[in-house]
Design a protein around this motif. Structure first.
Motif, PDB file in Angstrom:
ATOM      1  N   MET A   1       0.839  -1.198   0.000  1.00  0.00           N
ATOM      2  CA  MET A   1       0.000   0.000   0.000  1.00  0.00           C
ATOM      3  C   MET A   1       0.875   1.250   0.000  1.00  0.00           C
ATOM      4  O   MET A   1       1.800   1.369   0.796  1.00  0.00           O
ATOM      5  CB  MET A   1      -0.924   0.008   1.228  1.00  0.00           C
ATOM      6  N   THR A   2       0.574   2.182  -0.918  1.00  0.00           N
ATOM      7  CA  THR A   2       1.333   3.421  -0.976  1.00  0.00           C
ATOM      8  C   THR A   2       1.165   4.201   0.316  1.00  0.00           C
ATOM      9  O   THR A   2       0.052   4.363   0.817  1.00  0.00           O
ATOM     10  CB  THR A   2       0.863   4.285  -2.165  1.00  0.00           C
ATOM     11  N   ASP A   3       2.276   4.695   0.848  1.00  0.00           N
ATOM     12  CA  ASP A   3       2.262   5.462   2.086  1.00  0.00           C
ATOM     13  C   ASP A   3       2.245   6.950   1.749  1.00  0.00           C
ATOM     14  O   ASP A   3       3.018   7.409   0.896  1.00  0.00           O
ATOM     15  CB  ASP A   3       3.492   5.123   2.922  1.00  0.00           C
ATOM     16  N   PHE A   4       1.373   7.697   2.402  1.00  0.00           N
ATOM     17  CA  PHE A   4       1.253   9.126   2.171  1.00  0.00           C
ATOM     18  C   PHE A   4       1.639   9.935   3.415  1.00  0.00           C
ATOM     19  O   PHE A   4       1.170  11.058   3.589  1.00  0.00           O
ATOM     20  CB  PHE A   4      -0.165   9.471   1.709  1.00  0.00           C
ATOM     21  N   SER A   5       2.475   9.370   4.244  1.00  0.00           N
ATOM     22  CA  SER A   5       2.914  10.068   5.458  1.00  0.00           C
ATOM     23  C   SER A   5       3.532  11.414   5.094  1.00  0.00           C
ATOM     24  O   SER A   5       4.365  11.515   4.181  1.00  0.00           O
ATOM     25  CB  SER A   5       3.947   9.224   6.202  1.00  0.00           C
ATOM     26  N   PHE A 215      -2.957   5.256  -6.593  1.00  0.00           N
ATOM     27  CA  PHE A 215      -1.840   4.903  -7.467  1.00  0.00           C
ATOM     28  C   PHE A 215      -1.382   6.114  -8.268  1.00  0.00           C
ATOM     29  O   PHE A 215      -0.185   6.413  -8.350  1.00  0.00           O
ATOM     30  CB  PHE A 215      -2.236   3.771  -8.414  1.00  0.00           C
ATOM     31  N   VAL A 216      -2.327   6.832  -8.871  1.00  0.00           N
ATOM     32  CA  VAL A 216      -1.977   8.012  -9.670  1.00  0.00           C
ATOM     33  C   VAL A 216      -1.329   9.083  -8.793  1.00  0.00           C
ATOM     34  O   VAL A 216      -0.432   9.812  -9.227  1.00  0.00           O
ATOM     35  CB  VAL A 216      -3.228   8.565 -10.392  1.00  0.00           C
ATOM     36  N   ALA A 217      -1.758   9.168  -7.530  1.00  0.00           N
ATOM     37  CA  ALA A 217      -1.224  10.167  -6.601  1.00  0.00           C
ATOM     38  C   ALA A 217       0.120   9.780  -6.006  1.00  0.00           C
ATOM     39  O   ALA A 217       0.813  10.626  -5.437  1.00  0.00           O
ATOM     40  CB  ALA A 217      -2.216  10.400  -5.461  1.00  0.00           C
ATOM     41  N   GLY A 218       0.489   8.517  -6.126  1.00  0.00           N
ATOM     42  CA  GLY A 218       1.703   8.026  -5.498  1.00  0.00           C
ATOM     43  C   GLY A 218       2.936   8.201  -6.365  1.00  0.00           C
ATOM     44  O   GLY A 218       2.894   8.781  -7.456  1.00  0.00           O
ATOM     45  N   PRO A 219       4.075   7.685  -5.917  1.00  0.00           N
ATOM     46  CA  PRO A 219       5.342   7.859  -6.640  1.00  0.00           C
ATOM     47  C   PRO A 219       5.350   7.243  -8.028  1.00  0.00           C
ATOM     48  O   PRO A 219       6.059   7.726  -8.921  1.00  0.00           O
ATOM     49  CB  PRO A 219       6.372   7.203  -5.716  1.00  0.00           C
ATOM     50  N   HIS A 220       4.559   6.188  -8.239  1.00  0.00           N
ATOM     51  CA  HIS A 220       4.533   5.571  -9.561  1.00  0.00           C
ATOM     52  C   HIS A 220       3.767   6.408 -10.576  1.00  0.00           C
ATOM     53  O   HIS A 220       3.783   6.099 -11.772  1.00  0.00           O
ATOM     54  CB  HIS A 220       3.915   4.168  -9.474  1.00  0.00           C
ATOM     55  N   ALA A 227      -3.631  12.854 -18.616  1.00  0.00           N
ATOM     56  CA  ALA A 227      -4.181  11.566 -19.033  1.00  0.00           C
ATOM     57  C   ALA A 227      -5.507  11.273 -18.352  1.00  0.00           C
ATOM     58  O   ALA A 227      -5.850  11.869 -17.332  1.00  0.00           O
ATOM     59  CB  ALA A 227      -3.178  10.452 -18.723  1.00  0.00           C
ATOM     60  N   PHE A 228      -6.225  10.317 -18.921  1.00  0.00           N
ATOM     61  CA  PHE A 228      -7.538   9.916 -18.423  1.00  0.00           C
ATOM     62  C   PHE A 228      -7.455   8.451 -18.017  1.00  0.00           C
ATOM     63  O   PHE A 228      -7.325   7.570 -18.860  1.00  0.00           O
ATOM     64  CB  PHE A 228      -8.612  10.151 -19.487  1.00  0.00           C
ATOM     65  N   GLN A 229      -7.495   8.203 -16.724  1.00  0.00           N
ATOM     66  CA  GLN A 229      -7.352   6.863 -16.182  1.00  0.00           C
ATOM     67  C   GLN A 229      -8.739   6.255 -16.032  1.00  0.00           C
ATOM     68  O   GLN A 229      -9.436   6.509 -15.056  1.00  0.00           O
ATOM     69  CB  GLN A 229      -6.619   6.927 -14.847  1.00  0.00           C
ATOM     70  N   THR A 230      -9.139   5.485 -17.022  1.00  0.00           N
ATOM     71  CA  THR A 230     -10.504   4.969 -17.071  1.00  0.00           C
ATOM     72  C   THR A 230     -10.636   3.661 -16.309  1.00  0.00           C
ATOM     73  O   THR A 230      -9.834   2.750 -16.478  1.00  0.00           O
ATOM     74  CB  THR A 230     -10.942   4.770 -18.543  1.00  0.00           C
ATOM     75  N   ILE A 231     -11.651   3.605 -15.466  1.00  0.00           N
ATOM     76  CA  ILE A 231     -11.985   2.382 -14.709  1.00  0.00           C
ATOM     77  C   ILE A 231     -13.495   2.200 -14.850  1.00  0.00           C
ATOM     78  O   ILE A 231     -14.274   2.760 -14.086  1.00  0.00           O
ATOM     79  CB  ILE A 231     -11.504   2.483 -13.245  1.00  0.00           C
ATOM     80  N   ASP A 232     -13.886   1.426 -15.871  1.00  0.00           N
ATOM     81  CA  ASP A 232     -15.303   1.424 -16.259  1.00  0.00           C
ATOM     82  C   ASP A 232     -15.876   0.042 -16.558  1.00  0.00           C
ATOM     83  O   ASP A 232     -17.001  -0.064 -17.052  1.00  0.00           O
ATOM     84  CB  ASP A 232     -15.513   2.346 -17.459  1.00  0.00           C
ATOM     85  N   GLY A 233     -15.112  -1.032 -16.273  1.00  0.00           N
ATOM     86  CA  GLY A 233     -15.637  -2.365 -16.541  1.00  0.00           C
ATOM     87  C   GLY A 233     -15.956  -2.611 -18.000  1.00  0.00           C
ATOM     88  O   GLY A 233     -16.776  -3.462 -18.343  1.00  0.00           O
ATOM     89  N   GLY A 234     -15.296  -1.852 -18.896  1.00  0.00           N
ATOM     90  CA  GLY A 234     -15.534  -2.022 -20.316  1.00  0.00           C
ATOM     91  C   GLY A 234     -16.711  -1.251 -20.863  1.00  0.00           C
ATOM     92  O   GLY A 234     -17.147  -1.484 -21.989  1.00  0.00           O
TER      93      GLY A 234
END
Length: 237
Positions: A1-5, A215-220, A227-234
């Protein structure tokens, strides 16, 4: 899990549904989290108590109040703009004021919030707008004005990604499809119709969107911008 400390996080529209899941995710990651709410005081207070996040009453349609709230959080590391409303139906029957309020909350508010945040934002910060797959596709009648607002967000994201890039600040949109929430419950009257367009025939869970946002907010996410990060089940496949 990404840490946001140590990360200063503000979620606009965080008291319920997707926004509340995002607040919980960043709080679980040890971020210093604040969120805004408008009409859901009881839900906001409970979420604040459960997570340790600070609840701030702010109407995203009130430009000056919104700008003051963002400015008051100081140097943000992460801004997530989730506040939004939907007006779906026959465009001939809508009151113009209802459409204008949707444009205020879904378009003007994200722009002004993002720009205000960038004034003080730490280098390599993250600005994420929760958009919609309807910015890409509107497969049914009645969604013209809503789709207009989500497509407008896409243009804003592209432009601000270039405007803030020299400081390493990324600007992106996470675009959900049909999501189990107060606005579109998985057992609601519109649910089966919405799922008919999806490849995976279930509503998305709010915590799935929250994890994608983290994930988008983290170091990776350092090289993901404009960009548009789509999460839509198709839904848009």
């Amino acid at each position: 899990m990404t840490d946001f400390s140590g990360k200063n996080v503000l979620v606009l529209g965080g008291s319920r549904g997707i926004g509340a899941a995002i607040v919980r995710r960043f709080a679980k990651g040890n971020g210093k989290v604040a969120f805004t709410y408008s009409g859901s005081k009881e839900a906001a207070e409970k979420l604040g108590s459960d997570t340790g996040a600070e609840a701030i009453r702010t109407d995203s349609a009130d430009r000056d109040a919104l700008i003051a709230t963002v400015a008051g959080r100081g140097a943000l590391d992460i801004l997530v703009i989730n506040a939004g409303i939907a007006a779906i139906g026959d465009p001939l029957t809508f009151e113009p004021d209802d459409i204008d309020r949707m444009i205020d909350i879904n378009v003007r508010a994200p722009y002004h919030a993002a720009v205000e945040a960038a004034r003080q934002m730490n280098d390599n910060g993250r600005i994420i707008v929760i958009g919609s797959v309807n910015g890409d596709r509107m497969p049914f009648a009645g969604g013209a004005a809503y789709a207009l607002t989500k497509s407008a967000v896409q243009g804003m994201v592209r432009g601000l990604a270039r405007d803030f890039a020299q400081r390493g600040i990324t600007v992106n949109s996470v675009q959900p499809g049909p999501t189990d929430s107060d606005m579109n419950p998985a057992d609601g009257p519109f649910a089966e119709f919405a799922r008919s367009f999806m490849a995976i025939k279930r509503h998305i869970h709010a915590d799935e969107i929250a994890e994608y946002t983290a994930f988008v907010a983290g170091p990776h996410g350092a090289m993901i911008t404009g960009a548009f990060q789509t999460i839509d089940g198709g839904f848009g496949a």
